[in-house]
Design an enzyme around this catalytic site. Structure first.
Site, short mmCIF file in Angstrom:
data_model
loop_
_atom_site.label_atom_id
_atom_site.label_comp_id
_atom_site.label_asym_id
_atom_site.label_seq_id
_atom_site.Cartn_x
_atom_site.Cartn_y
_atom_site.Cartn_z
CG PHE A 148 -18.06 58.51 43.19
CD1 PHE A 148 -18.92 57.60 42.62
CD2 PHE A 148 -17.60 58.28 44.47
CE1 PHE A 148 -19.33 56.47 43.32
CE2 PHE A 148 -17.99 57.16 45.17
CZ PHE A 148 -18.86 56.25 44.60
CG ASP A 233 -17.15 64.72 48.52
OD1 ASP A 233 -16.31 64.24 49.31
OD2 ASP A 233 -18.00 64.01 47.95
CE LYS A 262 -13.86 57.28 49.82
NZ LYS A 262 -14.51 55.97 49.82
#
Length: 406
Positions: A148, A233, A262
């Site tokens: 994802f 990531d 984030k």
């Protein structure tokens, strides 16, 4: 069928307004949040909930952290948006601090996590053509099944999630997907036109899936051997979540590019970045990539404050210490409504026994006990409390989970 928790008239009105006027691209829990502080959220009626979601790790530092809100408020009174048409006073200090935190030479700030991913895809292709010598339009990138990395058109082109893909083709070529954790499959997928391997050190959306211990070191070795960039990531796994600054540290691996987001925005606004060395980021020339809002003064102020919080190592240590408590308690639930537990630090994927209930049902039961957690893939609950949570708060949340499984 899950019976929705009964909410007050005020909350029901707010939910109906959201469902009537807002697109249905999410399925939120039936609670309307009006405030937050530390590890706690407060709804419209004044009820407090312990947050075990942290906005998918965007709120690692807790809600309204005083150092972060102070940095944001002070910057709000100076200047907020200038674009990169000029230099802003906070840009240099932010990119230097971020690059140093990562042990790299340069940082390229953007806004959202998926923008960082898209930026890394462009950078790795450019590096492949200009440095490695790959023929134009031949570059390929190896990715992982179950990944994802966001939901833009390019990124869903190499997703295995049919819900995210269905109805959005044609898809972008240039990607080869292999099983996560399968080192032999990675080796087989790499060819002379491969420019990068893109990997989450721990797959978050897939259910906090940790690869075999030898996987990331093996991928690093393959990339070095074949002249391929390793892109990590760390948008969810990084910045203290797993008990270290980066999840890659658990494997002793240093990637060529870090993708961050984030928590980099301190739970205040979107801030992301690609961080690497000059050999890759230095290839960009004016006009080849950019963002109106990327590296805006407000983002730089908050991002710098977030980096400063991580420099002391205190939050990473808290994540490691309380993570040990979290995983010990969760492991004790296996066989009692839980079939498996995965994760590191203050991050866990908890598989719910389907004979007992769906993961979403358990999330509703937790909500009734004033704990917020979220399900993924029907059978897994992801737990990711803010790193500022106390042991007492964490134990209380785990007591609520145990009761919800009864």
């Amino acid at each position: 069928m899950v019976d929705r928790r009964v909410t007050s008239p005020a909350q029901q009105c707010a939910i109906e307004q959201a469902e009537t006027w807002g697109a249905h691209n999410y399925q939120p829990l039936p609670v309307v949040i009006a405030g937050g502080e530390g590890a706690w959220l407060t709804d419209l009626d004044g009820n407090r909930y312990l947050d075990l979601l942290s906005a998918y790790s965007a709120v690692n530092f807790g809600h309204c952290h005083p150092a972060l809100t102070r940095a944001a408020v002070e910057q709000l009174h100076r200047v907020t948006i200038t674009s990169r048409a000029v230099y802003s006073a906070g840009y240099g200090p932010f990119v230097q601090a971020l690059a140093e935190l990562c042990g790299k030479e340069m940082a390229l700030p953007m806004n959202t996590g998926v923008e960082a991913v898209e930026t890394a895809i462009k950078l790795s292709r450019k590096w492949g053509y200009e440095t490695k010598g790959v023929a134009e339009d031949r570059a390929n990138i190896v990715v992982m099944d179950g990944n994802f990395h966001g939901r833009t058109t390019t990124v869903i082109s190499f997703s295995n999630d049919e819900t995210a893909r269905r109805g959005y083709g044609p898809f972008t070529p240039g990607f080869r997907s292999v099983p996560f954790g399968d080192l032999a499959a990675v080796a087989e997928a790499i060819d002379p036109d491969t420019v990068a391997v893109l990997v989450e050190p721990i797959q978050g959306e897939a259910g906090v899936v940790v690869p075999p211990a030898e996987f990331l070191p093996g991928v690093r070795e393959l990339c070095s051997e074949h002249g391929v960039l390793l892109i990590a990531d760390e948008i969810q796994s990084g910045l203290g979540r797993t008990g270290t600054t980066f999840a890659c540290e658990h494997s002793g691996v240093v990637p060529d590019l870090y993708l961050l987001g984030k928590a980099l925005g301190g739970g205040i606004l979107p801030v992301s970045a690609v961080v690497g060395d000059r050999a890759v980021l230095g290839l960009l020339q004016p006009g080849q990539h950019g963002s109106t809002f990327g590296a805006n003064p407000l983002a730089c102020a908050v991002g710098l404050a977030a980096v400063e919080l991580l420099r002391t190592g205190e939050l990473q240590r808290r994540s490691a210490e309380l993570g040990a408590v979290l995983h010990e308690r969760l492991t004790g639930l296996v066989g009692n409504g839980v079939t498996a537990v995965r994760g590191k630090g203050l991050w866990a994927g908890v598989d719910i026994d389907p004979a007992l209930a769906t993961a979403r049902t358990i999330c509703y039961r937790l909500l009734d006990r004033r704990v917020i957690a979220k399900d993924t893939h029907e059978r897994t609950i992801r737990l990711a409390p803010p790193l500022v949570i106390t042991r007492e708060e964490l134990e209380g949340a785990l007591d609520a989970l145990e009761a919800s499984l009864a």
